[in-house]
Design a protein around this motif. Structure first.
Motif, PDB file in Angstrom:
ATOM      1  N   ILE A 108      93.131  20.518  70.250  1.00 54.36           N
ATOM      2  CA  ILE A 108      93.971  20.497  71.322  1.00 54.36           C
ATOM      3  C   ILE A 108      93.148  22.047  71.466  1.00 54.36           C
ATOM      4  O   ILE A 108      92.694  23.093  71.428  1.00 54.36           O
ATOM      5  N   SER A 109      93.562  22.148  73.168  1.00 56.18           N
ATOM      6  CA  SER A 109      92.945  22.579  73.875  1.00 56.18           C
ATOM      7  C   SER A 109      93.942  23.916  74.473  1.00 56.18           C
ATOM      8  O   SER A 109      95.206  23.464  74.039  1.00 56.18           O
ATOM      9  N   GLU A 110      93.887  25.648  73.403  1.00 53.01           N
ATOM     10  CA  GLU A 110      94.606  26.450  73.848  1.00 53.01           C
ATOM     11  C   GLU A 110      95.484  26.680  75.392  1.00 53.01           C
ATOM     12  O   GLU A 110      96.246  27.154  75.197  1.00 53.01           O
ATOM     13  N   THR A 111      94.135  26.258  76.542  1.00 53.54           N
ATOM     14  CA  THR A 111      94.938  26.574  77.501  1.00 53.54           C
ATOM     15  C   THR A 111      94.749  25.459  78.101  1.00 53.54           C
ATOM     16  O   THR A 111      94.873  25.147  79.818  1.00 53.54           O
ATOM     17  N   GLY A 112      94.691  24.152  77.680  1.00 54.13           N
ATOM     18  CA  GLY A 112      95.028  23.164  78.186  1.00 54.13           C
ATOM     19  C   GLY A 112      93.814  22.582  78.912  1.00 54.13           C
ATOM     20  O   GLY A 112      94.145  21.517  80.310  1.00 54.13           O
ATOM     21  N   GLU A 113      92.934  23.298  78.770  1.00 48.16           N
ATOM     22  CA  GLU A 113      91.438  22.918  79.168  1.00 48.16           C
ATOM     23  C   GLU A 113      90.467  21.665  78.438  1.00 48.16           C
ATOM     24  O   GLU A 113      89.763  22.275  77.562  1.00 48.16           O
ATOM     25  N   GLU A 114      90.587  20.304  77.879  1.00 45.98           N
ATOM     26  CA  GLU A 114      90.373  19.471  77.066  1.00 45.98           C
ATOM     27  C   GLU A 114      88.304  19.698  77.184  1.00 45.98           C
ATOM     28  O   GLU A 114      87.806  19.463  76.371  1.00 45.98           O
ATOM     29  N   LEU A 115      87.922  20.352  78.576  1.00 45.75           N
ATOM     30  CA  LEU A 115      86.812  19.933  78.901  1.00 45.75           C
ATOM     31  C   LEU A 115      85.940  20.487  78.554  1.00 45.75           C
ATOM     32  O   LEU A 115      84.690  20.693  77.886  1.00 45.75           O
ATOM     33  N   LYS A 116      87.077  21.779  78.430  1.00 49.50           N
ATOM     34  CA  LYS A 116      86.095  23.614  77.758  1.00 49.50           C
ATOM     35  C   LYS A 116      86.323  23.416  75.861  1.00 49.50           C
ATOM     36  O   LYS A 116      87.210  23.860  75.431  1.00 49.50           O
ATOM     37  N   LYS A 117      85.096  23.120  75.614  1.00 45.14           N
ATOM     38  CA  LYS A 117      85.044  23.152  74.329  1.00 45.14           C
ATOM     39  C   LYS A 117      85.609  24.069  73.154  1.00 45.14           C
ATOM     40  O   LYS A 117      86.158  24.147  72.091  1.00 45.14           O
ATOM     41  N   TYR A 118      84.977  24.969  73.941  1.00 43.83           N
ATOM     42  CA  TYR A 118      85.194  26.374  73.023  1.00 43.83           C
ATOM     43  C   TYR A 118      86.659  27.318  73.208  1.00 43.83           C
ATOM     44  O   TYR A 118      86.986  28.026  72.735  1.00 43.83           O
ATOM     45  N   THR A 119      87.935  26.161  73.859  1.00 45.16           N
ATOM     46  CA  THR A 119      89.216  26.368  74.163  1.00 45.16           C
ATOM     47  C   THR A 119      89.627  25.469  72.768  1.00 45.16           C
ATOM     48  O   THR A 119      91.241  25.758  72.578  1.00 45.16           O
ATOM     49  N   LEU A 120      88.798  24.573  71.916  1.00 46.33           N
ATOM     50  CA  LEU A 120      89.702  24.123  71.293  1.00 46.33           C
ATOM     51  C   LEU A 120      89.950  23.828  69.902  1.00 46.33           C
ATOM     52  O   LEU A 120      88.864  25.378  68.840  1.00 46.33           O
ATOM     53  N   ALA A 161     101.318  17.190  62.986  1.00 53.18           N
ATOM     54  CA  ALA A 161     101.570  17.872  63.777  1.00 53.18           C
ATOM     55  C   ALA A 161     101.922  18.705  64.163  1.00 53.18           C
ATOM     56  O   ALA A 161     103.682  18.800  64.181  1.00 53.18           O
ATOM     57  N   LEU A 162     101.070  20.317  64.678  1.00 52.62           N
ATOM     58  CA  LEU A 162     102.449  20.929  65.542  1.00 52.62           C
ATOM     59  C   LEU A 162     103.109  20.324  66.363  1.00 52.62           C
ATOM     60  O   LEU A 162     102.680  19.698  66.822  1.00 52.62           O
ATOM     61  N   GLN A 163     104.119  21.026  66.577  1.00 51.89           N
ATOM     62  CA  GLN A 163     105.249  20.412  67.866  1.00 51.89           C
ATOM     63  C   GLN A 163     103.884  21.297  68.902  1.00 51.89           C
ATOM     64  O   GLN A 163     103.354  21.929  68.728  1.00 51.89           O
ATOM     65  N   GLN A 164     103.928  20.306  70.128  1.00 50.36           N
ATOM     66  CA  GLN A 164     103.980  20.048  71.542  1.00 50.36           C
ATOM     67  C   GLN A 164     103.847  21.770  72.387  1.00 50.36           C
ATOM     68  O   GLN A 164     104.833  22.736  72.121  1.00 50.36           O
ATOM     69  N   GLY A 165     102.154  22.612  72.156  1.00 50.49           N
ATOM     70  CA  GLY A 165     102.310  23.730  72.408  1.00 50.49           C
ATOM     71  C   GLY A 165     102.158  24.447  71.423  1.00 50.49           C
ATOM     72  O   GLY A 165     101.895  26.034  72.092  1.00 50.49           O
TER      73      GLY A 165
END
Length: 330
Positions: free
Chosen positions: A244-256, A282-286
């Protein structure tokens, strides 16, 4: 999984030692041992040299020296175990081995090198050099030969037999760049005696929302994160981290980063079929796990961490937190 892998490695080592004793003459064994000492010193500099120019120079020295050494009859049975800066994988049938290594550029990108050495009956050398083409193609979902290889370090291999053919699934790691790294699963087959990398072997047809299949499965994720991709023999499937993305930007692979949930692939009718959810923890959302900075001195490039390693460490950390909380409450 770890126990079975350990047993398999031990069995392979015992078989290799036995085969080496039977095939290699005392003179050839002595020559290989002496050559290994020299190769180990050169290759240490390839991986650990301070500047790129020196690392590249040592790599240029290493390649012809290594090929010359491999020309020794039955060198296939010599493991080169002391050269720990190279990754070596063997399939179950021992018909070949794949040896890979990496060369770091000063900008923290990597170029990979490797060979496939075939196990010939007469002990002669049959070698396929691998040429890293990953930096020169935008399309990663390709079927290629040895000259179009998607470069990486292979850390595991599994074999499947289907319709009188052998299919070898390779698992690789690419340190990639300053911001992201990759784990790779791809099929290796042989057509007319030549290696072929990739093919339509990763299916997503059984997903809730079916997606097109892939010729190669690649996970790209944050450089500081730790994600697993490997075969689990107890479950008889490939298991990997859900990202999952740390920043909610799934297309930015470096945030996964991993969220401690897992996906997988199950072998069905000659394909690896995607399983959307393997475990349910899985961890809780967020709640995004915080990665630890990569310590290059502690990274074993020939043994990336498995899901079991990560789970064990997570449980140990939670137990330590529980003890600390209990102590504070008292």
């Amino acid at each position: 999984m770890i126990r079975m892998q350990g047993f398999t490695v031990l069995l392979v080592c015992l078989l290799s030692t036995s085969a080496m004793a039977q095939r290699l003459s005392p003179a050839d064994l002595a020559a290989l041992t002496q050559a290994e000492d020299s190769l180990r010193a050169v290759h240490y500099d390839v991986v650990n040299g301070k500047v790129q120019e020196f690392r590249s120079s040592r790599n240029d020295q290493f390649i012809p020296q290594f090929v010359k050494t491999l020309k020794t009859r039955y060198s296939f049975y010599y493991p080169f175990d002391s050269i720990r800066t190279m990754a070596k994988v063997y399939p179950q049938d021992s018909t070949f081995r794949v040896i890979t290594w990496q060369l770091e550029n000063d900008n923290s990108t990597f170029r990979h090198f490797g060979v496939i050495q075939m196990n010939t009956k007469d002990g002669s050398l049959k070698l396929f050099p691998l040429f890293d083409n990953s930096d020169f193609t935008r399309n990663t979902d390709t079927v290629t030969n040895a000259r179009g290889w998607y470069g990486c370090l292979y850390y595991a291999i599994i074999q499947r037999h289907y319709f009188n053919s052998e299919f070898y699934t390779l698992f690789g790691w690419d340190a990639n760049s300053q911001t992201s790294q990759k784990k790779i699963a791809e099929m290796l087959t042989f057509k007319n005696g030549e290696p072929v990398f990739g093919g339509p072997f990763f299916s997503f047809a059984e997903d809730t929302v079916p997606k097109p299949g892939r010729n190669r499965f690649i996970m790209e994720y944050k450089r500081e994160a730790v994600a697993s991709l490997n075969y689990n023999p107890e479950m008889d499937m490939i298991v990997f981290d859900h990202l999952i993305s740390e920043t909610g930007e799934e297309l930015k692979k470096y945030t996964l980063v991993p969220d401690l949930d897992y996906e997988g692939f199950k072998w069905k009718a000659g394909k690896w079929v995607h399983i959307e959810k393997v475990f349910h923890d899985a961890l809780q959302q967020g709640k995004v796990p915080v990665g630890e900075p990569m310590n290059k001195q502690k990274v074993d490039i020939t043994r990336p961490r498995t899901a079991e390693d990560i789970n064990k460490e997570t449980l140990e950390k939670e137990a330590q937190k529980g003890k600390k909380k209990k102590k504070n409450d008292n």
